[in-house]
Design a protein around this motif. Sequence first.
Motif, PDB file in Angstrom:
ATOM      1  N   SER A 180      -1.249 -46.712 -47.355  1.00 45.30           N
ATOM      2  CA  SER A 180       0.440 -45.633 -47.862  1.00 45.30           C
ATOM      3  C   SER A 180      -0.098 -44.220 -47.418  1.00 45.30           C
ATOM      4  O   SER A 180       0.771 -43.135 -46.410  1.00 45.30           O
ATOM      5  N   GLN A 181      -2.086 -43.862 -47.374  1.00 47.63           N
ATOM      6  CA  GLN A 181      -1.910 -42.434 -46.224  1.00 47.63           C
ATOM      7  C   GLN A 181      -2.236 -42.972 -44.256  1.00 47.63           C
ATOM      8  O   GLN A 181      -2.910 -42.073 -44.032  1.00 47.63           O
ATOM      9  N   TYR A 214       0.301 -40.293 -37.839  1.00 42.46           N
ATOM     10  CA  TYR A 214       1.934 -39.533 -38.851  1.00 42.46           C
ATOM     11  C   TYR A 214       2.672 -40.039 -38.298  1.00 42.46           C
ATOM     12  O   TYR A 214       3.684 -41.104 -39.213  1.00 42.46           O
ATOM     13  N   PHE A 215       3.011 -39.827 -36.748  1.00 42.48           N
ATOM     14  CA  PHE A 215       4.295 -39.951 -36.793  1.00 42.48           C
ATOM     15  C   PHE A 215       4.375 -41.718 -36.039  1.00 42.48           C
ATOM     16  O   PHE A 215       5.525 -42.154 -34.798  1.00 42.48           O
TER      17      PHE A 215
ATOM     18  N   LEU B 234       3.767 -37.831 -46.614  1.00 40.21           N
ATOM     19  CA  LEU B 234       2.854 -38.006 -46.164  1.00 40.21           C
ATOM     20  C   LEU B 234       2.546 -39.171 -46.481  1.00 40.21           C
ATOM     21  O   LEU B 234       1.428 -40.012 -46.049  1.00 40.21           O
ATOM     22  N   MET B 242      11.092 -39.288 -43.982  1.00 36.61           N
ATOM     23  CA  MET B 242      10.357 -38.161 -43.470  1.00 36.61           C
ATOM     24  C   MET B 242      10.611 -37.626 -42.763  1.00 36.61           C
ATOM     25  O   MET B 242      10.512 -36.023 -42.213  1.00 36.61           O
ATOM     26  N   ILE B 246      12.494 -33.688 -42.041  1.00 35.28           N
ATOM     27  CA  ILE B 246      12.159 -32.944 -40.714  1.00 35.28           C
ATOM     28  C   ILE B 246      12.601 -32.797 -39.779  1.00 35.28           C
ATOM     29  O   ILE B 246      12.024 -31.616 -38.910  1.00 35.28           O
ATOM     30  N   LYS B 275       2.899 -28.548 -41.755  1.00 31.73           N
ATOM     31  CA  LYS B 275       3.133 -28.349 -40.426  1.00 31.73           C
ATOM     32  C   LYS B 275       3.831 -30.363 -39.637  1.00 31.73           C
ATOM     33  O   LYS B 275       3.069 -30.122 -39.036  1.00 31.73           O
ATOM     34  N   VAL B 276       3.917 -30.784 -40.534  1.00 29.33           N
ATOM     35  CA  VAL B 276       4.254 -32.302 -40.337  1.00 29.33           C
ATOM     36  C   VAL B 276       5.926 -31.913 -39.216  1.00 29.33           C
ATOM     37  O   VAL B 276       5.928 -32.695 -37.752  1.00 29.33           O
ATOM     38  N   ALA B 279       4.544 -31.142 -36.356  1.00 31.54           N
ATOM     39  CA  ALA B 279       3.127 -32.000 -35.216  1.00 31.54           C
ATOM     40  C   ALA B 279       4.079 -32.880 -34.920  1.00 31.54           C
ATOM     41  O   ALA B 279       3.623 -33.436 -34.480  1.00 31.54           O
ATOM     42  N   ASN B 280       5.731 -33.014 -35.610  1.00 31.36           N
ATOM     43  CA  ASN B 280       6.884 -34.223 -35.403  1.00 31.36           C
ATOM     44  C   ASN B 280       6.013 -34.260 -33.171  1.00 31.36           C
ATOM     45  O   ASN B 280       6.855 -33.092 -33.196  1.00 31.36           O
ATOM     46  N   PRO B 281       6.366 -35.213 -32.761  1.00 29.22           N
ATOM     47  CA  PRO B 281       6.266 -35.050 -31.116  1.00 29.22           C
ATOM     48  C   PRO B 281       7.727 -34.989 -31.092  1.00 29.22           C
ATOM     49  O   PRO B 281       8.244 -34.746 -29.373  1.00 29.22           O
ATOM     50  N   GLU B 318      -6.791 -28.385 -38.813  1.00 24.10           N
ATOM     51  CA  GLU B 318      -4.924 -28.709 -38.728  1.00 24.10           C
ATOM     52  C   GLU B 318      -4.916 -27.002 -38.411  1.00 24.10           C
ATOM     53  O   GLU B 318      -3.587 -26.969 -37.637  1.00 24.10           O
TER      54      GLU B 318
END
Lengths: 418, 335
Positions: A180-181, A214-215, B234, B242, B246, B275-276, B279-281, B318
């Motif tokens: 999940s992380q 993350y993405f 996250l 998510m 965002i 931050k998300v 950071a999103n491309p 970060e």
Amino acid sequence: MDRMLDLDEDAFQHPTIMDDILPEDFLNDDEPLGTLWTRLDSDQIIYQPQRRKATMVGKYLKGETLGEGSYGKVKEVLDSENLCRRAVKILKKGRLRKIPNGEQNVKREISLLKRLSNKNVIQLIEVLYHEEKQKMYMIMEYCSGNLQEMLESVPEKKFPLWQAHMYFTQLIDGLEYLHSQGIVHKDIKPGNLLVTTDGTLKITDLGVAEALDYFQEDDICKTSQGSPAFQPPEIANGLDSFHGFKVDVWSSGVTLYNIITGKYPFEGDNVYRLFETIGKGVFTIPDTGDPSVEDLIRGMLTYDPVKRLKIQQIKHHNWYRKKISRTTEYVMPPPLPDSDDPLRCMTVIPYLEAFHCGEEYDEEEEYEDGEFFVEQPGPSGQGAAQQPGTPSPKLKDKKSKRKKIPVRKFTFGSCKQQ
Amino acid sequence: MPLFGKSQKTPQEMVKNLKEAISQISREDKKGEKASDDVSKNLVLMKTLLYGAGDQEPQSEQVAQLAQEIYNSKLLLLLIQSLHRIDFEGKKDVAQIFNNVLRRQIATRSPTVEHICTQPEILFTLMKGYEQQEIALNCGMMLRECCRYEALAKIMLYSEEFYNFFRYVEVSTFDIASDAFSTFKELLTRHKILCAEFLEANYGRVFDQYQALLNSENYVTRRQALKLLGELLLDRHNFTTMTRYISNPDNLKLMMNMLREKSRNIQFEAFHVFKVFVANPNKPKPILDILLRNKEKLVDFLTKFHTDRSEDEQFNDEKAYLIKQIKELKAPDEH
């Protein structure tokens, strides 16, 4: 105090003083070397107690070595501020450099562990550095042993079903959290699963783990440095990219197979042979008496990663959800290599004593009655019984074993509750 | 059979007596008092049967009979509906009995879970329990035990009653609000796939209401809600949610405002959501526009943001990453 403890611990190495055997007797004796007795008159002894020196790392008082990895030793420590029992992984810079990706792996492990918090994943308390000694100390939660050493301590090399079930469900819970992380562990195996004194399983060693972006929508990974016997066919066959989460499922499947049968599904004389067998993906399961666990293993060791079970499916599997009643059979962590304490009492205690009252004690008077000396084992006969690799005693042997750790029991009878 | 004292009651008798006593408990007269005593007495008997007494282990035969009788007589629902009338100790006993019966397992089956699935009224009544101060915490204990079972969590998540939680977590009694919040969090995080599907399917309704929590007057609510939001976004299971979250410029604005809150804790939690966005491309245009418009200010702000956290390497990494990202932001070429 010091002398007492040294005698207790070092009895296997140092000749013991015996008054009732004459030198002539043993000269004619053909006993193997280990049982040599030396006669010494008491006035000839130059008494030099070997000091048990208390050393600190930051606020932590060091105890005995718990284990040794390729990076360095792991020792037990006691937090002198809050009295928490901890373990410290000591990393030497020089040694780290010699290991391929050593420094990089440690750095990654630390950064990953710092952001994780789960009951079934080892917790990193803090990291200390010692510039001059070129050492790094990772302070971790204390665990009493890992599954690998527990397995090796019993002749059949496996756990009773209920115990295997107890660990496996926790492994899956911990793994679900890691996933999940966005973390693929890549090196799940019994040696990387620790157990605390209350039976909680902790996934450890994230040295070769990978944190996905993350993405990144999928879990595609490109590298793997895990242990060969636990690698899935897609890695054994050398595919360029593979689904990371399914690698962990496979390794957990091999782990389950291993802790239940005492064997490995795939074997080979060397890595090439091993990978060849894994690459074919054909294996058999010895009869476990429980068809549903065999079904689960088959699901987790499915050749095609797409068809292989997901964590979610494992959690829904009948065997996972099954209630298995506890039996009296129970495999405990074996005593530490240089000890015969089946309970793994806190090894910091003697150092603590040395630290506080080492010099004040008049040994002769304090311990004259010597009751706790009675069961002092002979020089080598007993020592041989505790060679590493020999099966360790199970719970029922506890009584007889206990007598051999009299000093610790005498002074700190309550320490086993820690 | 014990030598002294009364003969042991069978599980059937216990359930029968308890039901009768409960039906009388609301009376104001002597009979009501006696009924109340009987309720307490029978609850203790049941608890002893389920948990065992002293060294005595519970007898599985008896436990099975009691459980069966409880299902047949629909006792659980009755107990929960009358919970406010039962005395203090009795309420605790009900929770213990409920949780014990719920955990019952026969091989892979959980008969009580199956029973509750056919009577979801039990769950809804428990959830409404947060509205009654005297039973709220007892209900909370039972609810969290229910949350452990995916089937029950699903019923609760997809019920109308779930949305009442947005109210419960803000009630003025602190212990009830935080108990409600822990149940709320458990429902939204415990069963990963179930939660992810729920959030995707009900995105609009849930996040509309969630917004209110983030804007709450109550500091504790705001902080807890923000922290949970960070955890939800996250978690990789919630990837779809998510990306949707965002992409909405209002959410970005809210986070930027929270970065400047008085409370440092809230600032810090907001940072982890903010931050998300950065950071999103694949930042959608509205998001990119806001960031571009505030480029200088953001860089300046972040450079001075929590500079005393020098120990926290991850945070500093970060932060440095975000500053770099924002500095490098460019408006897309206009064609």
